[in-house]
Scaffold this motif. Structure first.
Motif, short mmCIF file in Angstrom:
data_model
loop_
_atom_site.label_atom_id
_atom_site.label_comp_id
_atom_site.label_asym_id
_atom_site.label_seq_id
_atom_site.Cartn_x
_atom_site.Cartn_y
_atom_site.Cartn_z
N CYS A 181 0.86 -1.19 0.00
CA CYS A 181 0.00 0.00 0.00
C CYS A 181 0.89 1.24 0.00
O CYS A 181 1.48 1.59 1.03
N LEU A 182 0.99 1.86 -1.16
CA LEU A 182 1.84 3.04 -1.29
C LEU A 182 1.23 4.24 -0.57
O LEU A 182 1.94 5.08 -0.04
N CYS A 183 -0.07 4.34 -0.56
CA CYS A 183 -0.73 5.48 0.09
C CYS A 183 -0.42 5.54 1.58
O CYS A 183 -0.24 6.61 2.14
N GLY A 192 -5.54 0.18 2.59
CA GLY A 192 -6.52 0.24 1.51
C GLY A 192 -7.62 1.27 1.68
O GLY A 192 -8.63 1.20 0.98
N THR A 193 -7.42 2.22 2.54
CA THR A 193 -8.49 3.17 2.84
C THR A 193 -8.35 4.49 2.08
O THR A 193 -9.10 5.42 2.33
N CYS A 194 -7.37 4.54 1.15
CA CYS A 194 -7.21 5.78 0.37
C CYS A 194 -7.68 5.52 -1.07
O CYS A 194 -8.86 5.69 -1.37
N CYS A 195 -6.79 5.07 -1.96
CA CYS A 195 -7.20 4.82 -3.35
C CYS A 195 -7.78 3.42 -3.55
O CYS A 195 -8.53 3.19 -4.49
N GLY A 196 -7.36 2.48 -2.71
CA GLY A 196 -7.87 1.12 -2.78
C GLY A 196 -7.19 0.21 -3.78
O GLY A 196 -7.54 -0.96 -3.91
N ARG A 197 -6.18 0.72 -4.49
CA ARG A 197 -5.52 -0.11 -5.51
C ARG A 197 -4.77 -1.30 -4.90
O ARG A 197 -4.50 -2.28 -5.58
N CYS A 198 -4.41 -1.22 -3.65
CA CYS A 198 -3.65 -2.28 -3.00
C CYS A 198 -4.53 -3.44 -2.50
O CYS A 198 -4.01 -4.48 -2.12
S1 FES Z 1 -2.26 1.95 -2.38
FE1 FES Z 1 -3.35 1.34 -0.61
S2 FES Z 1 -4.93 2.81 -0.41
FE2 FES Z 1 -3.79 3.46 -2.12
#
Ligand code: FES
Length: 64
Positions: free
Chosen positions: A4-6, A35-41
């Motif tokens: 999760c980069l965010c 996963g609570t920002c963009c959700g891509r992870c």
């Molecule tokens: S990469 Fe995890 S929330 Fe965006």
């Protein structure tokens, strides 16, 4: 490896959360804010969690 980069969460952070009692994606999400920002992870995180929990269950089955 960052999952999760965010939130700056690594695969080891996820494994540590499971070692500390998390049993599902929801548990890990609540513990780490994963996963609570963009959700891509989320898909990759779910795979890591599933693999890790499966390995723990397999080790427990062998030990029993
Ligand atoms: S990469 Fe995890 S929330 Fe965006």
């Amino acid at each position: 490896m960052y999952v999760c980069l965010c939130r700056g969460i690594t695969d080891q952070d996820i494994k540590d959360a499971i070692a500390n009692g998390a049993e599902s994606y929801r548990d890990v999400r609540d513990m780490l804010d994963l996963g609570t920002c963009c959700g891509r992870c989320v898909p990759e995180a779910r795979m890591i969690i599933s693999d890790e929990v499966s390995q723990i269950v397999a080790r427990l089955a062998v030990a029993a």
